[in-house]
Design an enzyme around this catalytic site. Structure first.
Site, PDB file in Angstrom:
ATOM      1  N   TYR A 145       0.861  33.665  -0.736  1.00  0.00           N
ATOM      2  CA  TYR A 145       1.932  33.906  -1.712  1.00  0.00           C
ATOM      3  C   TYR A 145       3.079  32.906  -1.517  1.00  0.00           C
ATOM      4  O   TYR A 145       3.535  32.271  -2.467  1.00  0.00           O
ATOM      5  CB  TYR A 145       2.454  35.338  -1.577  1.00  0.00           C
ATOM      6  CG  TYR A 145       3.748  35.580  -2.314  1.00  0.00           C
ATOM      7  CD1 TYR A 145       3.788  35.597  -3.707  1.00  0.00           C
ATOM      8  CD2 TYR A 145       4.938  35.774  -1.616  1.00  0.00           C
ATOM      9  CE1 TYR A 145       4.979  35.801  -4.384  1.00  0.00           C
ATOM     10  CE2 TYR A 145       6.131  35.986  -2.287  1.00  0.00           C
ATOM     11  CZ  TYR A 145       6.152  36.002  -3.665  1.00  0.00           C
ATOM     12  OH  TYR A 145       7.327  36.195  -4.325  1.00  0.00           O
ATOM     13  N   VAL A 188      11.545  47.528   0.333  1.00  0.00           N
ATOM     14  CA  VAL A 188      11.627  48.649   1.266  1.00  0.00           C
ATOM     15  C   VAL A 188      12.678  49.661   0.826  1.00  0.00           C
ATOM     16  O   VAL A 188      12.526  50.871   1.059  1.00  0.00           O
ATOM     17  CB  VAL A 188      11.913  48.128   2.691  1.00  0.00           C
ATOM     18  CG1 VAL A 188      13.296  47.495   2.777  1.00  0.00           C
ATOM     19  CG2 VAL A 188      11.775  49.229   3.715  1.00  0.00           C
TER      20      VAL A 188
END
Length: 311
Positions: A145, A188
């Protein structure tokens, strides 16, 4: 006539906030999104929405049709885990899709368009030994990525030579805020907040001492807009320069959410980095941008939004 803008990934977390800002600034906005992760409900009714994959050959025709003044490229395959498992897919979407866009802009035949490319500062630098890291630091992505997002950066000066494309590159820190999807491999903050509000169990990968640079979505959108109005190309770090550990993030959110359970520690994920924050000095000097929202204030706003959605 209002100026025209195209936003890829428009129905996503950051993209939808950017659409709101552009419309408030008086732009006519066309949003491109395949809705694989974005939500149509995120978009205002006055956005011209086109459901498309950025790899679709017909996207070039849309770009020529709209003939935009500004183009914001946010759409991507964003999962580090998926990229490690399927690097060819990751490259197909992130590199192939970007080249499809660049060729569409090239086909506007000299139209004075400004492209703002959004990438990840948390992945292109790898695991730097210097904190906070600035743009002069060498790039060492640790995941497919990160490699694919960095590769697209290298094409932009090539297209500048090929067709005079004006561009700016923004390397974002960990963005959080309202509308972030808590499912899958989201940020998160969204994952923790939703789990805490639902009184569910919560995983922390590794020992929780890994550190990230968290920046509120409104600050990020402000940086993106400022870059679109600037002659400077970057790359620009968009972050706070402040490190916050996952354990610290857990403690703050638990306090706001009234969550009393302990987290479950799981093995670290491949490709994740241990410690990073981004030095925003260059963005301050050349874009007159700096993050304004304190982490505690941004997290409280985010929790309040998730609570309202739950109700």
């Amino acid at each position: 006539m209002p100026k025209k803008a195209i936003v890829t990934g428009a129905a996503g977390f950051i993209g939808s906030h950017l659409v709101d800002r552009l419309i408030a600034e008086g732009y006519s906005v066309t949003g491109i999104d395949d809705l694989s992760s974005g939500k149509l409900d995120n978009l205002p009714t006055d956005c011209d929405f086109r459901e498309m994959d950025i790899r679709d050959p017909l996207l070039k025709e849309v770009i020529v049709e709209i003939n935009p003044d500004l183009f914001f490229h946010l759409a991507a395959q964003i999962s580090v885990t998926v990229s490690a498992r399927e690097p060819q897919l990751d490259a197909d979407v992130n590199i192939g899709g970007s080249l499809n866009i660049f060729e569409g802009l090239r086909a506007t035949h000299g139209k004075d368009v400004k492209l703002v490319y959004i990438t990840s500062g948390g992945t292109v630098y790898g695991d730097p030994g210097v904190i906070p890291v600035d743009e002069s630091f060498g790039v060492h992505p640790l995941s497919p990525y990160g490699a694919s997002k960095l590769a697209v950066e290298t094409y932009l000066p090539v297209y500048e030579r090929l067709c005079g494309l004006n561009y700016a590159i923004l390397r974002l820190a960990n963005v959080y805020g309202p509308r972030q999807d808590p499912h899958g491999e989201a940020g998160v903050v969204a994952i923790f907040t939703m789990a805490m509000l639902e009184e569910g169990s919560l995983n922390i990968f590794g020992d929780g001492e890994d550190e990230r640079d968290y920046v509120f979505v409104d600050d990020v959108v402000n940086a993106i807009f400022k870059a679109s109005q600037s002659v400077h190309t970057g790359p620009f770090n968009v972050g706070t320069g402040i490190n916050t550990s996952t354990n610290q993030m857990f403690e703050i959110l638990a306090r706001y959410c009234g969550y009393t359970k302990l987290p479950v520690h799981a093995p670290p994920r491949p490709g994740d980095i241990s410690r990073i924050s981004l030095d925003p000095t260059k963005a301050a000097d050349e874009l007159d941008w700096s993050a304004e929202v304190l982490l505690t204030d941004g997290l409280k706003t985010t929790v309040d939004w998730f609570e309202a959605v739950e109700d």
